[in-house]
Design an enzyme around this catalytic site. Structure first.
Site, PDB file in Angstrom:
ATOM      1  N   LYS A  44      45.384  71.337 -38.472  1.00 27.24           N
ATOM      2  CA  LYS A  44      45.138  70.426 -37.339  1.00 27.24           C
ATOM      3  C   LYS A  44      43.704  70.528 -36.850  1.00 27.24           C
ATOM      4  CE  LYS A  44      46.275  71.019 -32.423  1.00 27.24           C
ATOM      5  NZ  LYS A  44      45.075  71.601 -32.020  1.00 27.24           N
ATOM      6  N   ASN A  45      43.253  71.750 -36.585  1.00 31.94           N
ATOM      7  CA  ASN A  45      41.935  71.880 -35.964  1.00 31.94           C
ATOM      8  C   ASN A  45      40.802  71.520 -36.917  1.00 31.94           C
ATOM      9  OD1 ASN A  45      43.150  72.545 -33.600  1.00 31.94           O
ATOM     10  ND2 ASN A  45      42.769  74.750 -33.745  1.00 31.94           N
ATOM     11  N   ARG A 114      41.289  67.318 -26.399  1.00 26.87           N
ATOM     12  CA  ARG A 114      40.043  68.042 -26.213  1.00 26.87           C
ATOM     13  C   ARG A 114      39.090  67.879 -27.391  1.00 26.87           C
ATOM     14  NH1 ARG A 114      37.624  71.882 -23.234  1.00 26.87           N
ATOM     15  NH2 ARG A 114      36.268  73.330 -24.329  1.00 26.87           N
ATOM     16  N   CYS A 138      45.603  71.028 -24.046  1.00 29.29           N
ATOM     17  CA  CYS A 138      46.609  71.874 -23.420  1.00 29.29           C
ATOM     18  C   CYS A 138      46.073  72.522 -22.152  1.00 29.29           C
ATOM     19  CB  CYS A 138      47.031  72.973 -24.397  1.00 29.29           C
ATOM     20  SG  CYS A 138      48.223  72.441 -25.598  1.00 29.29           S
ATOM     21  N   ARG A 143      38.748  75.751 -19.604  1.00 28.53           N
ATOM     22  CA  ARG A 143      38.199  75.110 -20.796  1.00 28.53           C
ATOM     23  C   ARG A 143      36.955  74.254 -20.489  1.00 28.53           C
ATOM     24  NH1 ARG A 143      42.887  73.507 -24.941  1.00 28.53           N
ATOM     25  NH2 ARG A 143      41.363  74.292 -26.400  1.00 28.53           N
ATOM     26  N   PRO A 144      35.891  74.906 -20.032  1.00 29.87           N
ATOM     27  CA  PRO A 144      34.667  74.155 -19.738  1.00 29.87           C
ATOM     28  C   PRO A 144      33.957  73.714 -21.018  1.00 29.87           C
ATOM     29  CG  PRO A 144      34.288  76.512 -19.468  1.00 29.87           C
ATOM     30  CD  PRO A 144      35.735  76.347 -19.813  1.00 29.87           C
ATOM     31  N   VAL A 145      32.910  72.875 -20.865  1.00 31.45           N
ATOM     32  CA  VAL A 145      32.124  72.432 -22.020  1.00 31.45           C
ATOM     33  C   VAL A 145      30.643  72.790 -21.827  1.00 31.45           C
ATOM     34  CG1 VAL A 145      33.666  70.614 -22.842  1.00 31.45           C
ATOM     35  CG2 VAL A 145      31.997  70.093 -21.051  1.00 31.45           C
ATOM     36  N   ASP A 146      30.383  73.784 -20.976  1.00 26.11           N
ATOM     37  CA  ASP A 146      28.990  74.130 -20.672  1.00 26.11           C
ATOM     38  C   ASP A 146      28.204  74.557 -21.914  1.00 26.11           C
ATOM     39  OD1 ASP A 146      30.898  76.294 -20.477  1.00 26.11           O
ATOM     40  OD2 ASP A 146      29.240  77.594 -19.866  1.00 26.11           O
ATOM     41  N   LEU A 147      28.860  75.229 -22.851  1.00 26.19           N
ATOM     42  CA  LEU A 147      28.137  75.699 -24.044  1.00 26.19           C
ATOM     43  C   LEU A 147      27.759  74.520 -24.939  1.00 26.19           C
ATOM     44  CD1 LEU A 147      30.279  78.865 -24.858  1.00 26.19           C
ATOM     45  CD2 LEU A 147      28.080  78.757 -23.679  1.00 26.19           C
ATOM     46  N   ASP A 331      46.103  81.269 -30.758  1.00 31.52           N
ATOM     47  CA  ASP A 331      47.128  80.252 -31.036  1.00 31.52           C
ATOM     48  C   ASP A 331      48.420  80.864 -31.580  1.00 31.52           C
ATOM     49  OD1 ASP A 331      45.471  78.282 -30.153  1.00 31.52           O
ATOM     50  OD2 ASP A 331      44.936  77.502 -32.115  1.00 31.52           O
ATOM     51  N   VAL A 353      41.377  85.310 -24.659  1.00 34.87           N
ATOM     52  CA  VAL A 353      40.556  84.127 -24.972  1.00 34.87           C
ATOM     53  C   VAL A 353      40.695  83.063 -23.870  1.00 34.87           C
ATOM     54  CG1 VAL A 353      40.121  82.291 -26.637  1.00 34.87           C
ATOM     55  CG2 VAL A 353      40.697  84.582 -27.445  1.00 34.87           C
ATOM     56  N   ARG A 423      52.012  67.104 -30.824  1.00 38.15           N
ATOM     57  CA  ARG A 423      50.547  67.032 -30.902  1.00 38.15           C
ATOM     58  C   ARG A 423      50.045  67.827 -32.102  1.00 38.15           C
ATOM     59  NH1 ARG A 423      47.839  69.917 -26.727  1.00 38.15           N
ATOM     60  NH2 ARG A 423      46.244  69.585 -28.254  1.00 38.15           N
TER      61      ARG A 423
HETATM   62  C1  UD1 Z   1      39.712  75.727 -30.347  1.00 35.63           C
HETATM   63  C2  UD1 Z   1      41.019  75.261 -30.935  1.00 35.63           C
HETATM   64  C3  UD1 Z   1      42.186  75.915 -30.201  1.00 35.63           C
HETATM   65  C4  UD1 Z   1      42.034  77.428 -30.180  1.00 35.63           C
HETATM   66  C5  UD1 Z   1      40.660  77.813 -29.660  1.00 35.63           C
HETATM   67  C6  UD1 Z   1      40.370  79.303 -29.768  1.00 35.63           C
HETATM   68  C7  UD1 Z   1      40.472  73.036 -31.678  1.00 35.63           C
HETATM   69  C8  UD1 Z   1      40.693  71.574 -31.519  1.00 35.63           C
HETATM   70  N1  UD1 Z   1      41.109  73.829 -30.798  1.00 35.63           N
HETATM   71  O1  UD1 Z   1      39.661  75.272 -29.004  1.00 35.63           O
HETATM   72  O2  UD1 Z   1      43.386  75.580 -30.899  1.00 35.63           O
HETATM   73  O3  UD1 Z   1      43.007  77.978 -29.311  1.00 35.63           O
HETATM   74  O4  UD1 Z   1      39.633  77.139 -30.414  1.00 35.63           O
HETATM   75  O5  UD1 Z   1      40.542  79.740 -31.081  1.00 35.63           O
HETATM   76  O6  UD1 Z   1      39.785  73.471 -32.578  1.00 35.63           O
HETATM   77  N2  UD1 Z   1      34.361  78.215 -23.408  1.00 35.63           N
HETATM   78  C9  UD1 Z   1      33.395  78.190 -22.442  1.00 35.63           C
HETATM   79  N3  UD1 Z   1      32.455  77.184 -22.464  1.00 35.63           N
HETATM   80  C10 UD1 Z   1      32.464  76.214 -23.427  1.00 35.63           C
HETATM   81  C11 UD1 Z   1      33.450  76.261 -24.427  1.00 35.63           C
HETATM   82  C12 UD1 Z   1      34.397  77.263 -24.401  1.00 35.63           C
HETATM   83  O7  UD1 Z   1      33.370  79.054 -21.559  1.00 35.63           O
HETATM   84  O8  UD1 Z   1      31.586  75.340 -23.396  1.00 35.63           O
HETATM   85  C13 UD1 Z   1      35.379  79.290 -23.392  1.00 35.63           C
HETATM   86  C14 UD1 Z   1      36.804  78.736 -23.194  1.00 35.63           C
HETATM   87  O9  UD1 Z   1      37.093  78.509 -21.842  1.00 35.63           O
HETATM   88  C15 UD1 Z   1      37.642  79.827 -23.802  1.00 35.63           C
HETATM   89  C16 UD1 Z   1      36.746  80.361 -24.932  1.00 35.63           C
HETATM   90  O10 UD1 Z   1      35.440  79.880 -24.661  1.00 35.63           O
HETATM   91  O11 UD1 Z   1      37.875  80.840 -22.867  1.00 35.63           O
HETATM   92  C17 UD1 Z   1      37.156  79.906 -26.317  1.00 35.63           C
HETATM   93  O12 UD1 Z   1      37.262  78.494 -26.323  1.00 35.63           O
HETATM   94  P1  UD1 Z   1      36.876  77.632 -27.596  1.00 35.63           P
HETATM   95  O13 UD1 Z   1      36.681  78.538 -28.762  1.00 35.63           O
HETATM   96  O14 UD1 Z   1      35.772  76.714 -27.228  1.00 35.63           O
HETATM   97  O15 UD1 Z   1      38.188  76.796 -27.798  1.00 35.63           O
HETATM   98  P2  UD1 Z   1      38.287  75.275 -28.233  1.00 35.63           P
HETATM   99  O16 UD1 Z   1      37.191  74.943 -29.174  1.00 35.63           O
HETATM  100  O17 UD1 Z   1      38.485  74.437 -27.055  1.00 35.63           O
END
Ligand code: UD1
Length: 465
Positions: A44-45, A114, A138, A143-147, A331, A353, A423
């Site tokens: 899926k991912n 997402r 979910c 789940r921010p997008v700052d990075l 996961d 995580v 999903r």
């Molecule tokens: C992806 C997977 C999800 C999996 C997760 C961790 C997809 C579509 N989803 O989610 O199934 O559970 O990886 O293996 O591929 N974070 C920040 N800032 C950011 C981005 C992330 O602080 O800009 C934090 C998140 O809040 C979280 C951690 O980083 O605590 C890991 O998140 P991330 O690896 O980004 O997960 P996703 O890519 O959303």
């Protein structure tokens, strides 16, 4: 060609009514063992981000081994709304991104998925401008997008978030992102993928330090490289991307879904069953297999892409800490918790995580489990048996955990909230049914009639989000 993917040829029955109604429930009559072989679908991912990656290429992309998931349908609708042409035949998806007609992704779709936010990287790289609503997915944490945003800014983008929309553009110059050195505070899978895709068409070299090492990141890099990108180091914490002026057509096969494979291993372990699974990449499952062996389950690598799990004699309590890859995958945390409810002794599960990913504990307790949650830690006291009850899946993997527990629970378990399960699992109930599970999808809970038996009748021809 619209966004909805009509599939016609697949070895499994097509999925229609099974994935339509949110009011559907799964009814499991537990306590039966499983047997046989299960085919593992594409990841899926990987599928979701590779679909976003097709935006980078102005030619045709053929993607094989695409799973049948509501999230794939949603991503197809996002791409379609951006002007891409898509066509699906069985597990093959053809995408043509020659024309991207808008830089603005639709709010109502992105907020449900997402991974669609990750398309901001390729849209910006292709068009020099992107408008992306903040994502959904979910509810397992903030789940921010700052990075993602900071990385794009390092590459020369101007990014503003206004009224829930992320506006990114490239001021002046030639409309190209610029190579940069980027350090990720945490090895975010999504941020690594967004920035890696953006960097493929940037001017010069980009280095991503503390990058995510997940197999799906490697899959995306391989996909991009198959289109002529120059990405090195995917699968390590330092990824180097040398930008190229354009990418060309490709024909690419997605890796097997390690989380789906892990879920079937757990379904076998909890029902003390013998199963074979293929295709799988055992390397991607290393932490899952190691933890199952620690619990007392025997798993044999029968072939490079095939595993056999043997009936477990006893299940021993263990401790789990979720971590970025190659650590134990978050996961798989919920499905493992389901198994550990029946292990002998006390297990401790620490979710490090995501900050809100233990909501399944209270639902498992409804089935007779003994779990106490404190902060991000669950203390699981093994019980001799579970007993069926009505429960609700609160997110994708939580729903899978309830299915696993329901397979072992005495009596009938009814699971609501199937839109989560649909999903991310490719016809899980049908595949379990084929293995001998007594699992049925009821379309209408209130009437408690109209049972859908996937094994016999229902053709699945479209997955409606
Ligand atoms: C992806 C997977 C999800 C999996 C997760 C961790 C997809 C579509 N989803 O989610 O199934 O559970 O990886 O293996 O591929 N974070 C920040 N800032 C950011 C981005 C992330 O602080 O800009 C934090 C998140 O809040 C979280 C951690 O980083 O605590 C890991 O998140 P991330 O690896 O980004 O997960 P996703 O890519 O959303």
């Amino acid at each position: 060609m619209g966004g909805r993917l009509i599939n016609s040829s697949t070895s499994l029955p097509d999925a229609k009514s099974s994935l339509v109604a949110d009011s559907s429930v799964l009814q499991i009559c537990g306590g039966h063992s499983l047997a046989g072989h299960v085919h593992i679908s594409g990841a899926k991912n990987s599928a979701l981000v590779i679909m976003a990656g097709t935006l980078l290429c102005s030619g045709d992309c053929r993607i094989r081994n695409v799973p049948f998931l509501a999230d794939v349908e949603r991503m197809a609708e996002v791409l379609s709304a951006l002007g891409l042409r898509l066509h699906r035949e069985g597990d093959i998806l053809d995408v043509n991104a020659r024309e991207i007609t808008t830089s603005k992704a639709p709010y109502e779709l992105v907020t449900q998925l997402r991974a669609s936010f990750f398309a901001i990287g390729p849209i910006l790289a292709r068009l020099g401008v992107a408008q992306m609503p903040l994502p959904g997915g979910c509810a397992i944490g903030a789940r921010p997008v700052d990075l993602h945003v900071r990385g794009l800014q390092s590459m020369g983008a101007e990014v503003q978030i206004e009224h829930g929309i992320c506006h990114a553009s490239l001021p002046g110059g030639n409309g190209k992102l610029k190579g940069a050195k980027i350090y990720l505070d945490t090895p975010s899978v999504g941020a690594t993928e967004t920035l890696m895709m953006a960097a493929t068409l940037a001017e010069g070299e980009t280095i991503i330090e503390n990058a995510a090492k997940e197999p799906e990141v490697v899959d995306l890099a391989n996909f991009c490289n198959s289109m002529g990108a120059k990405i090195q180091g995917a699968g390590t914490s330092k990824i180097t991307i040398v930008g190229v002026s354009q990418l060309h057509s490709t024909d690419y096969t997605i890796i097997p879904d390690r989380i789906e494979a892990g879920t079937f291993l757990l379904a076998a372990a909890i029902t003390r069953s013998e199963l074979t699974l293929s295709p799988v990449a055992p390397d991607h499952l290393f932490p899952v297999i190691a933890k199952l062996q620690e619990i007392g389950v025997e798993i044999i690598e029968e072939a490079p892409d095939r595993l056999r799990i043997l009936p477990a004699k006893t299940l021993k309590a263990i401790n789990i800490d979720t971590l970025p890859h190659p650590g134990f995958p978050t996961d798989m945390q919920a499905p493992f918790m389901a198994l550990l409810t029946l292990a002998e002794g006390d297990s401790i599960i620490n979710e490090s995580v995501f900050e809100n990913r233990l909501r399944h504990a209270s639902e498992l307790n409804r089935l007779g489990a003994d779990i106490r949650v404190k902060g991000n830690t669950a203390f699981v006291k093994g019980v001799p048996m579970l007993s069926g009850a009505p429960v609700i899946g609160t997110d994708l993997r939580a729903s899978a955990a309830l299915v696993i527990a329901g397979l072992a629970a005495q009596g009938t378990t009814t699971i609501q909230g199937l839109h989560h399960l649909d999903r991310g699992y490719d016809r899980l109930d049908y595949k379990l049914q084929e293995l001998g599970a007594k699992i049925t999808r009821l379309k209408d809970t209130s009437a408690n009639v109209d049972v859908t038996d996937h094994g016999n009748s229902t053709p699945i021809s479209a997955i409606v989000p």
